[in-house]
Design a protein around this motif. Sequence first.
Motif, PDB file in Angstrom:
ATOM      1  N   ALA A  76       0.856  -1.161  -0.079  1.00 50.12           N
ATOM      2  CA  ALA A  76      -0.074  -0.047  -0.156  1.00 50.12           C
ATOM      3  C   ALA A  76       0.912   1.407   0.067  1.00 50.12           C
ATOM      4  O   ALA A  76       0.341   2.249  -0.360  1.00 50.12           O
ATOM      5  CB  ALA A  76      -0.928  -0.097   1.177  1.00 50.12           C
ATOM      6  N   LEU A 102       1.115   4.505  -8.768  1.00 49.71           N
ATOM      7  CA  LEU A 102       0.836   5.503  -8.330  1.00 49.71           C
ATOM      8  C   LEU A 102       0.297   5.220  -6.993  1.00 49.71           C
ATOM      9  O   LEU A 102       1.018   4.843  -6.015  1.00 49.71           O
ATOM     10  CB  LEU A 102      -0.282   6.385  -9.337  1.00 49.71           C
ATOM     11  CG  LEU A 102       0.268   6.648 -10.513  1.00 49.71           C
ATOM     12  CD1 LEU A 102      -0.768   7.144 -11.536  1.00 49.71           C
ATOM     13  CD2 LEU A 102       1.480   7.514 -10.485  1.00 49.71           C
TER      14      LEU A 102
ATOM     15  N   GLU B 214      -2.359  15.021  -4.824  1.00 49.90           N
ATOM     16  CA  GLU B 214      -2.535  14.481  -3.640  1.00 49.90           C
ATOM     17  C   GLU B 214      -3.056  13.081  -3.485  1.00 49.90           C
ATOM     18  O   GLU B 214      -2.607  12.003  -2.979  1.00 49.90           O
ATOM     19  CB  GLU B 214      -3.390  15.345  -2.518  1.00 49.90           C
ATOM     20  CG  GLU B 214      -2.607  16.422  -2.074  1.00 49.90           C
ATOM     21  CD  GLU B 214      -3.622  17.429  -1.199  1.00 49.90           C
ATOM     22  OE1 GLU B 214      -4.605  16.851  -0.621  1.00 49.90           O
ATOM     23  OE2 GLU B 214      -3.266  18.486  -1.031  1.00 49.90           O
ATOM     24  N   VAL B 215      -3.973  12.842  -4.533  1.00 47.07           N
ATOM     25  CA  VAL B 215      -4.680  11.554  -4.563  1.00 47.07           C
ATOM     26  C   VAL B 215      -3.622  10.528  -5.331  1.00 47.07           C
ATOM     27  O   VAL B 215      -3.755   9.267  -4.620  1.00 47.07           O
ATOM     28  CB  VAL B 215      -6.033  11.597  -5.553  1.00 47.07           C
ATOM     29  CG1 VAL B 215      -6.458  10.265  -5.741  1.00 47.07           C
ATOM     30  CG2 VAL B 215      -6.973  12.647  -4.862  1.00 47.07           C
ATOM     31  N   ASN B 216      -2.730  10.972  -6.063  1.00 42.73           N
ATOM     32  CA  ASN B 216      -1.642   9.929  -6.689  1.00 42.73           C
ATOM     33  C   ASN B 216      -0.436   9.778  -5.813  1.00 42.73           C
ATOM     34  O   ASN B 216       0.245   8.852  -6.084  1.00 42.73           O
ATOM     35  CB  ASN B 216      -1.588  10.453  -7.880  1.00 42.73           C
ATOM     36  CG  ASN B 216      -2.444  10.119  -8.990  1.00 42.73           C
ATOM     37  OD1 ASN B 216      -3.315   9.121  -8.829  1.00 42.73           O
ATOM     38  ND2 ASN B 216      -2.598  11.004  -9.880  1.00 42.73           N
ATOM     39  N   SER B 217      -0.546  10.440  -4.565  1.00 38.36           N
ATOM     40  CA  SER B 217       0.816  10.291  -3.755  1.00 38.36           C
ATOM     41  C   SER B 217       0.670   8.933  -2.964  1.00 38.36           C
ATOM     42  O   SER B 217      -0.219   8.551  -2.420  1.00 38.36           O
ATOM     43  CB  SER B 217       0.540  11.177  -2.590  1.00 38.36           C
ATOM     44  OG  SER B 217       1.073  12.471  -3.105  1.00 38.36           O
ATOM     45  N   PRO B 218       1.605   8.108  -3.283  1.00 36.51           N
ATOM     46  CA  PRO B 218       1.586   6.690  -2.974  1.00 36.51           C
ATOM     47  C   PRO B 218       1.287   6.600  -1.309  1.00 36.51           C
ATOM     48  O   PRO B 218       1.962   7.496  -0.483  1.00 36.51           O
ATOM     49  CB  PRO B 218       3.016   6.104  -3.057  1.00 36.51           C
ATOM     50  CG  PRO B 218       3.258   6.937  -4.160  1.00 36.51           C
ATOM     51  CD  PRO B 218       2.822   8.211  -4.187  1.00 36.51           C
ATOM     52  N   GLY B 219       0.472   5.592  -0.692  1.00 39.53           N
ATOM     53  CA  GLY B 219       0.447   5.597   0.742  1.00 39.53           C
ATOM     54  C   GLY B 219      -0.760   6.540   1.337  1.00 39.53           C
ATOM     55  O   GLY B 219      -1.284   6.233   2.548  1.00 39.53           O
ATOM     56  N   THR B 220      -1.397   7.236   0.426  1.00 37.00           N
ATOM     57  CA  THR B 220      -2.165   8.153   1.011  1.00 37.00           C
ATOM     58  C   THR B 220      -3.399   7.613   0.959  1.00 37.00           C
ATOM     59  O   THR B 220      -3.897   6.904   0.013  1.00 37.00           O
ATOM     60  CB  THR B 220      -2.409   9.553   0.475  1.00 37.00           C
ATOM     61  OG1 THR B 220      -2.797   9.284  -1.217  1.00 37.00           O
ATOM     62  CG2 THR B 220      -1.409  10.385   0.655  1.00 37.00           C
ATOM     63  N   ASN B 221      -4.411   7.330   1.783  1.00 38.87           N
ATOM     64  CA  ASN B 221      -5.380   6.382   1.934  1.00 38.87           C
ATOM     65  C   ASN B 221      -6.777   7.089   2.606  1.00 38.87           C
ATOM     66  O   ASN B 221      -7.771   6.452   2.923  1.00 38.87           O
ATOM     67  CB  ASN B 221      -5.318   5.288   3.022  1.00 38.87           C
ATOM     68  CG  ASN B 221      -5.031   5.487   4.498  1.00 38.87           C
ATOM     69  OD1 ASN B 221      -5.163   6.799   4.655  1.00 38.87           O
ATOM     70  ND2 ASN B 221      -4.816   4.587   5.370  1.00 38.87           N
ATOM     71  N   PHE B 223      -8.506   8.634   0.406  1.00 41.88           N
ATOM     72  CA  PHE B 223      -9.373   9.177  -0.780  1.00 41.88           C
ATOM     73  C   PHE B 223      -9.801   7.732  -1.539  1.00 41.88           C
ATOM     74  O   PHE B 223      -9.382   6.584  -1.196  1.00 41.88           O
ATOM     75  CB  PHE B 223      -8.438   9.529  -2.045  1.00 41.88           C
ATOM     76  CG  PHE B 223      -7.642  10.969  -1.592  1.00 41.88           C
ATOM     77  CD1 PHE B 223      -8.221  11.892  -1.726  1.00 41.88           C
ATOM     78  CD2 PHE B 223      -6.302  10.749  -1.309  1.00 41.88           C
ATOM     79  CE1 PHE B 223      -7.858  13.147  -1.363  1.00 41.88           C
ATOM     80  CE2 PHE B 223      -5.775  11.826  -1.096  1.00 41.88           C
ATOM     81  CZ  PHE B 223      -6.257  13.206  -0.885  1.00 41.88           C
ATOM     82  N   ARG B 228      -9.216   7.822  -6.827  1.00 37.19           N
ATOM     83  CA  ARG B 228      -7.967   7.065  -7.422  1.00 37.19           C
ATOM     84  C   ARG B 228      -8.222   6.710  -8.933  1.00 37.19           C
ATOM     85  O   ARG B 228      -7.223   6.941  -9.412  1.00 37.19           O
ATOM     86  CB  ARG B 228      -7.635   5.798  -6.576  1.00 37.19           C
ATOM     87  CG  ARG B 228      -7.605   6.225  -4.969  1.00 37.19           C
ATOM     88  CD  ARG B 228      -7.069   4.790  -4.451  1.00 37.19           C
ATOM     89  NE  ARG B 228      -7.355   5.019  -3.266  1.00 37.19           N
ATOM     90  CZ  ARG B 228      -6.501   4.482  -2.046  1.00 37.19           C
ATOM     91  NH1 ARG B 228      -5.437   3.948  -2.554  1.00 37.19           N
ATOM     92  NH2 ARG B 228      -6.523   4.732  -1.085  1.00 37.19           N
ATOM     93  N   ARG B 232      -5.921   8.554 -11.544  1.00 39.49           N
ATOM     94  CA  ARG B 232      -5.035   7.537 -12.327  1.00 39.49           C
ATOM     95  C   ARG B 232      -5.053   7.781 -13.889  1.00 39.49           C
ATOM     96  O   ARG B 232      -4.206   7.966 -14.555  1.00 39.49           O
ATOM     97  CB  ARG B 232      -5.356   6.179 -12.215  1.00 39.49           C
ATOM     98  CG  ARG B 232      -4.401   5.345 -12.719  1.00 39.49           C
ATOM     99  CD  ARG B 232      -4.689   3.852 -12.460  1.00 39.49           C
ATOM    100  NE  ARG B 232      -3.473   2.917 -12.855  1.00 39.49           N
ATOM    101  CZ  ARG B 232      -2.371   2.931 -12.395  1.00 39.49           C
ATOM    102  NH1 ARG B 232      -1.855   3.532 -11.280  1.00 39.49           N
ATOM    103  NH2 ARG B 232      -1.344   2.056 -13.208  1.00 39.49           N
ATOM    104  N   GLU B 235      -3.278  11.263 -14.768  1.00 43.18           N
ATOM    105  CA  GLU B 235      -1.801  11.099 -14.285  1.00 43.18           C
ATOM    106  C   GLU B 235      -1.527  10.454 -15.554  1.00 43.18           C
ATOM    107  O   GLU B 235      -0.418  10.634 -16.143  1.00 43.18           O
ATOM    108  CB  GLU B 235      -1.634  10.419 -13.322  1.00 43.18           C
ATOM    109  CG  GLU B 235       0.103  10.372 -13.160  1.00 43.18           C
ATOM    110  CD  GLU B 235       0.808  11.794 -12.995  1.00 43.18           C
ATOM    111  OE1 GLU B 235       0.241  12.963 -12.927  1.00 43.18           O
ATOM    112  OE2 GLU B 235       2.000  11.814 -13.008  1.00 43.18           O
ATOM    113  N   PRO B 702       6.949  10.791 -11.316  1.00 45.17           N
ATOM    114  CA  PRO B 702       5.811  10.311 -11.502  1.00 45.17           C
ATOM    115  C   PRO B 702       5.951   8.506 -10.834  1.00 45.17           C
ATOM    116  O   PRO B 702       4.881   7.867 -10.402  1.00 45.17           O
ATOM    117  CB  PRO B 702       5.872   9.638 -13.022  1.00 45.17           C
ATOM    118  CG  PRO B 702       7.402  10.072 -13.302  1.00 45.17           C
ATOM    119  CD  PRO B 702       7.964  11.023 -12.407  1.00 45.17           C
TER     120      PRO B 702
END
Lengths: 116, 703
Positions: A76, A102, B214-221, B223, B228, B232, B235, B702
């Motif tokens: 994740a 991503l 922000e939505v595409n930042s890995p690890g942010t949950n 959203f 996403r 996606r 991007e 990216p």
Amino acid sequence: MTIIDEDELFFAGENGETITVTVKSTTPPLLVNFDLDGQTGVIPSTGPQSGALTVKLDQSKHDPSTLTLVFHFPNASGGGLYKLIVTGSKGPTSFGTLIPQLNSKVTAAFLTFDVV
Amino acid sequence: MRLKKLSVFIFVALLLTGALDAQGRQAGVPTDAEVEQLRATIRRLEQTTPPPNYEAQHRHDVAALRLSLRDKLQAQKAALAAYLESIRSALPERVPQIEKDITNKEAEIKAVTDTLLSGLAAPPTTATPGDDHAVDASAGTGTPQDAGGTAGSGQATPGGQGSSGGQGTSGGLAAAAAGVSLLQPAANPQSTAGAIASGGVAAQKQDKLGPCVEVNSPGTNQFSEYERAVCRVVELVRMRKVGTPTSDPDITTSAPRPNATIAIRGLQGFEFQQIIAAKLIGREERGKFLVEAEEARTDKQVEGGPSNSGTTSLVVKGGAPSVLGFAVSNGALVQSQSGTTVTFRGNPIGIIKLLNNKTFDESYFEDEKDPTTRFLKKTSFSVSFNTDRGQTPGVFTADKQQVSAYSVRYEFINERDPRHRSHQEALARFLAEEGVNLTGTIAQTMQALTEVTGAEAGANPLDRAIRFKDPALQSWFQETRALITAAAAGDVEATFKSQLDKFPVDKQLTTETRDIIDHFAEGFSGYLSARNKLLDEIAKGKVITFEYTNNRGVNAPDLSNFRFIAETGIFGGKADLTANASFTIFNSRPAAGTNRVRDFEFSGQLDKPFKVSGVGNFIFSFAGKYERALENVTALDGTVLPNTKGDIAVGQIKLTIPFLDGMKLPISLSFANRTELVREKEVRGNFGFTFDIDKILAKFKPF
């Protein structure tokens, strides 16, 4: 094999041509499923056929032929990256692209092969 | 006035390309496949009937593609001419074929140019007042005076056609000026996007979507799956428009392609299935999983250890896979600031890649095969700076005097890495069951939703195209695709999100589409549930880490701390239990007769994450520590404090509050029977501030 529409991953290949689809991951093992004209399975992550899938275009069976690849991202925290390469046995074009994680958990590629 | 500017634009484009061609331009020779693809796209668009009010936009799109085709053909012709000259004497037998190819290219260039000019002469379009998508009403009212003026300015056209042209006439140019409305949308695609983004045409309530960066930042949950999926798509298109920096020869999509756009299938088909499902059933109970953020999960810790000044940590966490994995993947440092201590934690592989400024290449796929790389990936280091030290206290100078500690960490076991061998069987089962089910579901969904057109006998295969079967869906997609094609990379997000507000409402779609989407949502929901279950199992895994820390005192003796860290998930992976065992030695005995071992300690911490709707993921922690000091403590000024040997017990509660993306505010309250320095009870509050530089870097990279 030629590219009809890059965005759509829409290709044209000759009847009888063998298309080789190769998948690599930055963080092995591969976690990729496929559906080729209704036949589903898992792309092998080890062995000589690791990451490879061949599609023999047969106009009498499937025209167009459709291949769905599903890429899983179990980590994740991100950072996953797959590479997809498509080549035809009769040339002249090959296609290669990157599939970044991503912030996705899973994604897919839909490839369409028109048989000419 | 705008029309005249636009007419100048097209003429300049034609003149410039002609002039460049005459000079034998060879840069960036396109392949036959690229040219063929462009031809096919143009043919498809020619056969497409745009809906009312979109005729002008459609003609513009086709014209822009023809200009691109002309450029590519000219580049190919120039390359052929150069090649011909280089082999003329050496391979005379090849000359006729190459000359024939050049003649063919010239003929096609002429045909494309003719079509462009005749297209420009097309009857003006009448705009519909009030429709933001329609071309400016003035664009369709070119006057004979306008035509004459432009014709006058176009006298250079015959020369501008270069060797490939020569067909240009003042009559053609005059006609071009009269039909210049064709180019209106192309000249300023941003304005089109901006007009749409203003919301003046939104037919539905606008979705609240997070910014894609922000939505595409890995690890942010925080959203939803819908956000996403949207981001996606954005991007992927943006990346394709600007190109992907890579030295990998296998990658054929590295060059920028400004007219890249959305796709029904391709790499975005799955995301479109999610978008359609969210739009159709996202407000219903069975579709909420698509539009609501996921549950909170245990987060990573980036603070320094408990010995650092002002830290809110009583216990050191294990090598969380997110920290290492993320640093490795992004080639970045993880930074934290706690009180007056700034800590940088990083991974050698990540740093090497960062310093080499490497873009993606094949080596990323080879890392796992190299045992040294595998070892280094499990290794991390940190350096802590105390900003109270040095010649300018309070200012972070990162010089040697401010270095308060450095550490090296090695991760012996990390069962929380989903790819750990202990999970291989579960992963294989997951792929064979849930993966296969999802793949079958989305493949069926795609077959049911879309079709290939132009497949009738005798048709040119390259004229075939993919489309949605549902007319409303196809109409929306076609319009959106054209707008995204014309949009600059930076405008893709606004344009796409704006189009989502015009997505066909439920009643506009066929019953069949709705049934298909229900089937998809059911399959995807099942997959996500199974995935979460698997990850919960993985989160129960153990992490065992060893850490060596060298604490550098100013006047006090330097110390070496050896710490073993064990971490495991409890309550089905919903909470995290961490235990530390450590001992500290003096790097050199401070006085004769002093024990070399200064102290030993045991500590434990329980972390329970929880989600506050609309705010983010909090973590509530309980911690306790027992320390046995075997020697009297040395104060910062070097004084040995008498009677400070003995037992120290500390309890702590801590709340970590999400602040902004990548930033957290940990607040703690500690209770102790004494401190190291004073044999009195103490209650102390601390707060810190953690900052994850990866999140910032991820906004600019990216991967």
